[in-house]
Scaffold this motif. Structure first.
Motif, mmCIF file in Angstrom:
data_model
loop_
_atom_site.group_PDB
_atom_site.id
_atom_site.type_symbol
_atom_site.label_atom_id
_atom_site.label_comp_id
_atom_site.label_asym_id
_atom_site.label_seq_id
_atom_site.Cartn_x
_atom_site.Cartn_y
_atom_site.Cartn_z
ATOM 1 N N MET A 338 33.838 27.084 38.205
ATOM 2 C CA MET A 338 33.758 28.291 39.021
ATOM 3 C C MET A 338 32.419 29.024 38.844
ATOM 4 S SD MET A 338 36.745 28.499 40.588
ATOM 5 C CE MET A 338 36.617 26.726 40.703
ATOM 6 N N ASN A 339 31.902 29.072 37.604
ATOM 7 C CA ASN A 339 30.779 29.959 37.305
ATOM 8 C C ASN A 339 29.651 29.317 36.519
ATOM 9 O OD1 ASN A 339 31.692 32.532 38.471
ATOM 10 N ND2 ASN A 339 33.361 32.361 36.985
ATOM 11 N N GLY A 340 29.602 28.004 36.447
ATOM 12 C CA GLY A 340 28.481 27.339 35.816
ATOM 13 C C GLY A 340 28.626 27.240 34.312
ATOM 14 N N PRO A 341 27.631 26.659 33.628
ATOM 15 C CA PRO A 341 27.709 26.463 32.173
ATOM 16 C C PRO A 341 28.012 27.767 31.441
ATOM 17 C CG PRO A 341 25.825 25.301 33.086
ATOM 18 C CD PRO A 341 26.391 26.118 34.202
ATOM 19 N N GLY A 342 28.962 27.693 30.502
ATOM 20 C CA GLY A 342 29.368 28.890 29.767
ATOM 21 C C GLY A 342 30.203 29.851 30.580
ATOM 22 N N GLY A 343 30.662 29.431 31.751
ATOM 23 C CA GLY A 343 31.424 30.320 32.624
ATOM 24 C C GLY A 343 32.844 30.528 32.144
ATOM 25 N N TYR A 344 33.437 31.619 32.609
ATOM 26 C CA TYR A 344 34.813 31.983 32.235
ATOM 27 C C TYR A 344 35.625 32.176 33.503
ATOM 28 C CZ TYR A 344 38.746 34.857 30.644
ATOM 29 O OH TYR A 344 40.003 35.350 30.396
ATOM 30 N N PHE A 345 36.863 31.651 33.490
ATOM 31 C CA PHE A 345 37.775 31.883 34.614
ATOM 32 C C PHE A 345 39.215 31.885 34.117
ATOM 33 C CE2 PHE A 345 39.569 31.366 38.894
ATOM 34 C CZ PHE A 345 38.733 32.190 39.608
ATOM 35 N N GLY A 346 39.455 32.603 33.009
ATOM 36 C CA GLY A 346 40.803 32.728 32.493
ATOM 37 C C GLY A 346 41.117 31.701 31.434
ATOM 38 N N THR A 347 42.206 31.970 30.692
ATOM 39 C CA THR A 347 42.652 31.074 29.627
ATOM 40 C C THR A 347 44.101 30.633 29.801
ATOM 41 O OG1 THR A 347 43.270 32.980 28.257
ATOM 42 C CG2 THR A 347 41.046 32.093 27.967
ATOM 43 N N CYS A 348 44.828 31.241 30.733
ATOM 44 C CA CYS A 348 46.229 30.900 30.987
ATOM 45 C C CYS A 348 46.514 31.278 32.436
ATOM 46 C CB CYS A 348 47.159 31.645 30.028
ATOM 47 S SG CYS A 348 47.066 33.445 30.194
ATOM 48 N N PHE A 349 47.719 30.996 32.899
ATOM 49 C CA PHE A 349 48.037 31.297 34.291
ATOM 50 C C PHE A 349 47.847 32.776 34.613
ATOM 51 C CE2 PHE A 349 51.111 27.463 34.788
ATOM 52 C CZ PHE A 349 50.028 26.642 35.037
ATOM 53 N N GLY A 350 48.229 33.662 33.662
ATOM 54 C CA GLY A 350 48.102 35.095 33.918
ATOM 55 C C GLY A 350 46.663 35.530 34.083
ATOM 56 N N THR A 351 45.771 35.082 33.186
ATOM 57 C CA THR A 351 44.371 35.501 33.278
ATOM 58 C C THR A 351 43.638 34.767 34.399
ATOM 59 O OG1 THR A 351 43.859 33.921 31.502
ATOM 60 C CG2 THR A 351 44.184 36.227 30.885
ATOM 61 N N ILE A 352 44.034 33.528 34.710
ATOM 62 C CA ILE A 352 43.448 32.840 35.866
ATOM 63 C C ILE A 352 43.824 33.590 37.144
ATOM 64 C CG2 ILE A 352 43.498 30.727 37.244
ATOM 65 C CD1 ILE A 352 43.877 29.179 34.619
ATOM 66 N N GLU A 353 45.072 34.017 37.229
ATOM 67 C CA GLU A 353 45.508 34.792 38.396
ATOM 68 C C GLU A 353 44.721 36.091 38.508
ATOM 69 O OE1 GLU A 353 49.775 35.486 40.472
ATOM 70 O OE2 GLU A 353 49.637 36.062 38.372
ATOM 71 N N TYR A 354 44.449 36.744 37.367
ATOM 72 C CA TYR A 354 43.650 37.967 37.372
ATOM 73 C C TYR A 354 42.244 37.677 37.918
ATOM 74 C CZ TYR A 354 41.151 42.039 35.556
ATOM 75 O OH TYR A 354 40.371 43.161 35.436
ATOM 76 N N CYS A 355 41.630 36.567 37.477
ATOM 77 C CA CYS A 355 40.308 36.205 37.979
ATOM 78 C C CYS A 355 40.345 35.914 39.478
ATOM 79 C CB CYS A 355 39.774 35.002 37.215
ATOM 80 S SG CYS A 355 39.348 35.333 35.489
ATOM 81 N N LEU A 356 41.406 35.284 39.942
ATOM 82 C CA LEU A 356 41.532 35.007 41.372
ATOM 83 C C LEU A 356 41.625 36.301 42.179
ATOM 84 C CD1 LEU A 356 44.059 32.023 41.259
ATOM 85 C CD2 LEU A 356 41.669 31.904 42.000
ATOM 86 N N GLU A 357 42.355 37.274 41.647
ATOM 87 C CA GLU A 357 42.513 38.543 42.361
ATOM 88 C C GLU A 357 41.216 39.340 42.371
ATOM 89 O OE1 GLU A 357 45.078 39.453 44.073
ATOM 90 O OE2 GLU A 357 46.335 37.735 43.485
ATOM 91 N N ARG A 358 40.442 39.247 41.294
ATOM 92 C CA ARG A 358 39.224 40.049 41.165
ATOM 93 C C ARG A 358 37.969 39.335 41.661
ATOM 94 N NH1 ARG A 358 39.756 44.717 38.053
ATOM 95 N NH2 ARG A 358 41.977 45.280 38.065
ATOM 96 N N GLY A 359 38.095 38.107 42.155
ATOM 97 C CA GLY A 359 36.927 37.370 42.621
ATOM 98 C C GLY A 359 36.344 36.510 41.542
ATOM 99 N N HIS A 360 35.568 37.096 40.662
ATOM 100 C CA HIS A 360 34.951 36.364 39.555
ATOM 101 C C HIS A 360 34.207 35.121 40.034
ATOM 102 C CE1 HIS A 360 36.333 38.543 35.924
ATOM 103 N NE2 HIS A 360 37.290 38.956 36.733
ATOM 104 N N GLY A 361 33.424 35.288 41.100
ATOM 105 C CA GLY A 361 32.580 34.203 41.589
ATOM 106 C C GLY A 361 33.136 33.440 42.773
ATOM 107 N N ILE A 362 34.396 33.707 43.160
ATOM 108 C CA ILE A 362 35.009 32.925 44.247
ATOM 109 C C ILE A 362 35.769 33.853 45.190
ATOM 110 C CG2 ILE A 362 35.219 30.852 42.842
ATOM 111 C CD1 ILE A 362 38.306 32.888 43.620
ATOM 112 N N GLN A 363 36.091 33.310 46.357
ATOM 113 C CA GLN A 363 37.032 33.954 47.265
ATOM 114 C C GLN A 363 37.956 32.873 47.818
ATOM 115 O OE1 GLN A 363 35.680 37.061 50.071
ATOM 116 N NE2 GLN A 363 33.603 36.703 49.297
ATOM 117 N N ARG A 364 39.223 33.176 47.882
ATOM 118 C CA ARG A 364 40.197 32.226 48.410
ATOM 119 C C ARG A 364 40.244 32.317 49.932
ATOM 120 N NH1 ARG A 364 45.435 33.779 45.068
ATOM 121 N NH2 ARG A 364 44.461 35.831 45.208
#
Length: 410
Positions: A338-364
């Motif tokens: 999602m965000n290149g080397p060293g990037g972060y996009f959550g650690t579990c379903f809950g935090t991945i869902e949070y990243c999806l809601e907040r964008g964090h480099g992507i849009q659905r």
């Protein structure tokens, strides 16, 4: 006691000085616009990259139990083989009507549980008393300052039992502590060559040899002075001395509480971040699970440094699956996709869902091409040794489908 020598109990005290990594202690302040003040810059640490001794495993009895699901299976296996693994055991009190007491987060947990024995209940022959062994680890379970046994509300009817996947494991009338083992002594942490300021300097100038600093952030730093990761801790200075007379630098011996975050495996992860956020993908692949967890914390702490404008909907991302051999590896690979080397996009379903809601480099919606997916299909899921539950490959695909993510398996 000098570091690097044997302890009085005969066990070697592991001394791990941290070359190439400096440390910073910061504290919150309400003065001005800056929410933090630097309390110390430290040249190195002794006892930071160590594995803390495991918590003691106590014996408990689940009295008048009606086991279901995995607990029933483990109880049957223990009767046949002498013991059986169970994993995480969660206990939630039931009120006078047999309904779980609210709030729902008011639970009690044991980690790394094994079932040791099962015998008929004295009070009711249709029920059983189950003896289990486990660690009362509030840090690992996210439940702070747990009591020795679960608290009993007035007129309660017992406890609901379940595991990490929240499937019912039945109920019991009482949880009793029947064998309490001594907890191990903590490994001390020394920060060396510290330049004190703020309230730390005031405390040192008071002349006290021991004092509390309260809640602070302890951060290993990369060569640019950026925090590799941050830990909020309750800091107690056990003793201090001048590093070199006349320099004003001090060595601090600390008692770290609240969250003993230290692991030996973090050393290699931090060395990979020592020049700053990585510029190459998959540098984490060589790390074991504990080292990958340290890398994940560094990626999350440096999220703001890696943020890019959100890509438009309909974009395609490529997930490198060659190193997804555990659930941490999945989250690291997803972060870099999602965000290149060293990037972060959550650690579990809950935090991945949070990243999806907040964008964090992507849009659905978007498309995710999962390369070498067969590795994750083989490696992810339930651990057969502990029965701890991690998401399976199929559950991850279901999660993506529910969140408007088209996955192409390559």
């Amino acid at each position: 006691m000098p570091f690097g020598r044997d302890r009085p109990d005969g066990h070697a005290l592991r001394s791990e000085v941290s070359p190439h990594v400096q440390f910073r202690i910061t504290g919150e302040t309400e003065i001005g616009d800056d929410p933090e003040e630097t309390l110390a810059l430290c040249a190195e640490a002794d006892g930071y990259y160590v594995d803390s001794p495991p918590l003691a495993r106590h014996h408990y009895e689940l009295r008048d139990s009606a086991p279901e699901g995995q607990l029933a299976s483990a109880a049957a296996q223990a009767q046949e083989n002498g013991s059986a693994p169970l994993g995480l055991l969660t206990v939630h009190a039931l009120d006078r009507n047999g309904t779980p007491v609210e709030p729902a987060w008011d639970v009690w947990c044991l980690t790394d549980v094994r079932v040791l024995s099962v015998r008929p209940s004295f009070a009711d022959p249709t029920l059983v008393d189950i003896t289990v062994e486990g660690r009362l680890d509030g840090v690992a379970t996210g439940v702070d300052e747990q009591p020795e046994i679960p608290e009993v509300p007035p007129l309660f009817q017992g406890f609901h039992l379940y595991g990490s996947d929240e499937r019912s494991w039945g109920s019991c009338r009482q949880v009793a502590l029947i064998d309490k083992r001594p907890e191990p002594d903590p490994v001390p942490l020394r920060l060396l060559g510290c330049e004190p300021s703020g309230r730390l300097l005031v405390a040192l100038e008071s002349g006290d040899n021991q004092f509390d600093l309260g809640g602070v952030y302890l951060c290993p730093l990369d060569r640019t002075g950026r925090a590799i990761e941050e830990h909020w801790i309750c800091l107690h200075v056990e003793s201090w001395s001048y590093s070199t007379p006349g320099t004003g630098q001090v060595d601090l011996t600390l008692n770290v509480s609240c969250d003993d975050f230290r692991t030996a495996a973090a050393r290699e992860a931090h060395e990979l971040w020592s020049a700053g956020p990585p510029t190459e993908p998959n540098l984490w692949a060589r790390l074991g699970t504990a080292g990958r967890a340290a890398w994940s914390r560094a990626a999350q702490s440096n999220l703001s440094a890696r943020r890019t404008p959100d890509a438009p909907p309909g974009a395609t991302y490529h997930l490198d699956g060659r190193y997804i051999t555990d659930v941490v590896g999945f989250s690291l690979a997803l972060g870099e996709a999602m965000n290149g080397p060293g990037g972060y996009f959550g650690t579990c379903f809950g935090t991945i869902e949070y990243c999806l809601e907040r964008g964090h480099g992507i849009q659905r919606p978007f498309t995710l091409v999962w390369h070498d997916h067969h590795i994750a299909r083989t490696c992810l899921g339930r651990n057969p040794l502990t029965y701890d539950v991690a998401p399976s490959f199929e559950q991850i695909l279901e999660f993506f489908a529910e969140h408007q993510i088209e996955v192409l398996l390559a």
